[in-house]
Motif scaffolding. Sequence first.
Motif, PDB file in Angstrom:
ATOM      1  N   LYS A 205      13.818  90.368   9.745  1.00 43.59           N
ATOM      2  CA  LYS A 205      15.140  90.885   9.410  1.00 43.59           C
ATOM      3  C   LYS A 205      15.154  91.377   7.960  1.00 43.59           C
ATOM      4  N   THR A 206      15.965  92.374   7.715  1.00 45.47           N
ATOM      5  CA  THR A 206      16.155  92.887   6.363  1.00 45.47           C
ATOM      6  C   THR A 206      17.492  92.377   5.823  1.00 45.47           C
ATOM      7  N   ILE A 207      17.449  91.725   4.671  1.00 42.29           N
ATOM      8  CA  ILE A 207      18.669  91.209   4.054  1.00 42.29           C
ATOM      9  C   ILE A 207      18.720  91.670   2.598  1.00 42.29           C
ATOM     10  N   ASN A 208      19.908  91.758   2.060  1.00 41.23           N
ATOM     11  CA  ASN A 208      20.095  92.150   0.661  1.00 41.23           C
ATOM     12  C   ASN A 208      20.465  90.929  -0.164  1.00 41.23           C
ATOM     13  N   LEU A 209      19.727  90.685  -1.219  1.00 42.96           N
ATOM     14  CA  LEU A 209      19.989  89.552  -2.087  1.00 42.96           C
ATOM     15  C   LEU A 209      20.562  90.064  -3.419  1.00 42.96           C
TER      16      LEU A 209
END
Length: 250
Positions: A239-243
């Motif tokens: 999964k791609t997540i933004n931190l």
Amino acid sequence: MSFAKYKDKIDDGDTVMLYLGFDNMHTIVVRKNDTFQTRYGALRHVDLIGVRYGSKVHCKKGYLYVLYPTAEFWTTSLPHRTQILYSTDISLITLQLDLKPGSVVVESGTGSGSLSHALIRTIAPTGHLHTFEFHDQRAKVAEEEFTRHGISDNVTVTHRDVCQDGFQLDHIADAVFLDLPKPWEVIKSAKQALKFEGGRLCSFSPCIEQVQKTCETLTQHGFVELKTLECLLRNYDVKTINLPRADLGP
């Protein structure tokens, strides 16, 4: 054609794998007067003769790939006469039995032949598989499949209840594989089948009570270095997540 060899082009009488998608594969025997119906339309067998394996073949509503049969492909599309072993367990079994070209293996029972094809592919071209099946019809069908798949020279199919009558083999095997309800009943006969030095035995069981009783019997007959292994398949989802940018202070 042979599951243990490879060739470039399709001939009449070959067993061919049709790949329509990851979860949609079919096995056919090419006969020039036959037609196979797919979700993309009719596929005439005569159109496959002379085609190179791995090619894309167009039908009226789409296309598919024609692939050379392997043990793994056969496992995914074979006709189920019994419950079968799949590639995850087969790979572990082959590794732990320390198989290589030239090995002699004893297997019981044959079942649908999923593991048998993988074993033959591993021990070919000079090895041999002795496979035993208590059900007469299943033994005959398996023998016919081995002949049709060009690997009959590397396997001997025997119709016998080994729990009652044993393997009746004397010190020829490098490895023994058991897939039986009561494997402990054939440990003595399996030891007789193994070579005088070395050799490995693998018993595939679905419950711990079977494993415990089998291990007790193995110990009583002098087997050492016993292991109990469970092979679990785990899927990883990417999964791609933004931190948020880290605030490390001044």
